[in-house]
Design an enzyme around this catalytic site. Sequence first.
Site, PDB file in Angstrom:
ATOM      1  N   ALA A 112       0.849  -1.185   0.000  1.00  0.00           N
ATOM      2  CA  ALA A 112       0.000   0.000   0.000  1.00  0.00           C
ATOM      3  C   ALA A 112       0.889   1.240   0.000  1.00  0.00           C
ATOM      4  O   ALA A 112       2.065   1.185   0.375  1.00  0.00           O
ATOM      5  CB  ALA A 112      -0.924   0.004   1.211  1.00  0.00           C
ATOM      6  N   GLY A 139       0.181  -5.060   1.113  1.00  0.00           N
ATOM      7  CA  GLY A 139      -1.047  -5.105   0.342  1.00  0.00           C
ATOM      8  C   GLY A 139      -0.937  -5.935  -0.922  1.00  0.00           C
ATOM      9  O   GLY A 139      -1.925  -6.486  -1.401  1.00  0.00           O
ATOM     10  N   GLU A 166      -1.378  -9.487   0.176  1.00  0.00           N
ATOM     11  CA  GLU A 166      -2.804  -9.628   0.485  1.00  0.00           C
ATOM     12  C   GLU A 166      -3.643  -9.695  -0.787  1.00  0.00           C
ATOM     13  O   GLU A 166      -4.624 -10.446  -0.861  1.00  0.00           O
ATOM     14  CB  GLU A 166      -3.249  -8.467   1.367  1.00  0.00           C
ATOM     15  CG  GLU A 166      -2.655  -8.540   2.771  1.00  0.00           C
ATOM     16  CD  GLU A 166      -2.843  -7.254   3.562  1.00  0.00           C
ATOM     17  OE1 GLU A 166      -3.413  -7.313   4.655  1.00  0.00           O
ATOM     18  OE2 GLU A 166      -2.417  -6.188   3.070  1.00  0.00           O
ATOM     19  N   GLU A 220       4.231  -5.098   7.665  1.00  0.00           N
ATOM     20  CA  GLU A 220       3.526  -4.004   8.320  1.00  0.00           C
ATOM     21  C   GLU A 220       4.010  -3.692   9.736  1.00  0.00           C
ATOM     22  O   GLU A 220       4.112  -2.526  10.119  1.00  0.00           O
ATOM     23  CB  GLU A 220       2.016  -4.291   8.342  1.00  0.00           C
ATOM     24  CG  GLU A 220       1.324  -4.159   6.989  1.00  0.00           C
ATOM     25  CD  GLU A 220       1.356  -5.436   6.173  1.00  0.00           C
ATOM     26  OE1 GLU A 220       0.713  -5.489   5.118  1.00  0.00           O
ATOM     27  OE2 GLU A 220       2.047  -6.399   6.599  1.00  0.00           O
TER      28      GLU A 220
END
Length: 259
Positions: free
Chosen positions: A65, A110, A113, A133
């Site tokens: 992200a 992300g 994911e 993260e």
Amino acid sequence: MDFQYLIVEKQNAIATVKVNKPKSLNALNTEVLTELNRCFTALETDDEVAVVILTGEGKAFVAGADISEMQPLNAAEAHAFAKLGMDTFMLIERLSKPVIAAVNGFALGGGCELSLACDIRIASEKAVFGQPEVGLGITPGFGGTQRLPRTVGVGIAKELIYTAKNIKADRAYEIGLVNAVVAPEELMNEAMKLAETIASKGARAVSYAKGAIVDGLQADIQTGMDIEKSAFALCFATEDQKEGMGAFLGKRAPEFTGK
């Protein structure tokens, strides 16, 4: 479909979606997530598409992200950003058509994911996976704490998330995170061959099977059996079931229509 950060191509019954923001390693910001949401919403109702391949432009699948967008967020804004990512990835996971992730490079945060929201993952030998993260002072926010344990097991998922360490494609294969590892130059060919094989089967049956798997994994075993029983029965209301079984009995190749 017109997008700024996605390239969408269709060949026969297969759609290829490429995240195209290579200068930022295809980082997921609000605009990219919104485009992915809009793209997969459209693919859901596109009767010409039976299988989707998702990949990235350049040396990353999706490197994560967009940290520059996330850094100044307050808790309420972070909640909204996580919801956008989760809703988009759930749309991909629950798409009625199989989605193959062709992981060409970095799939971090992300990006990892996003690959987990897909049905099948094929990785280039250059692919790198990880959930970094906690090294940034946050948790995974687009489903990593939920899909990763369901894919590789609780112990390995905890190790990857708690340590924030990255793993290469061969280790990802060892733990069951990816289905196959191939040479970089063969990645899209292998993904396309797999997509073509799936697209040659009864589309309704594949869709019902996907739905049974996705829904069944969230349920107890008896409920899962009931879900499968219903999916099995629904197949017998399709033309493809009559054609598939008729072709088998007639010793010929089936000609499925997706009806």
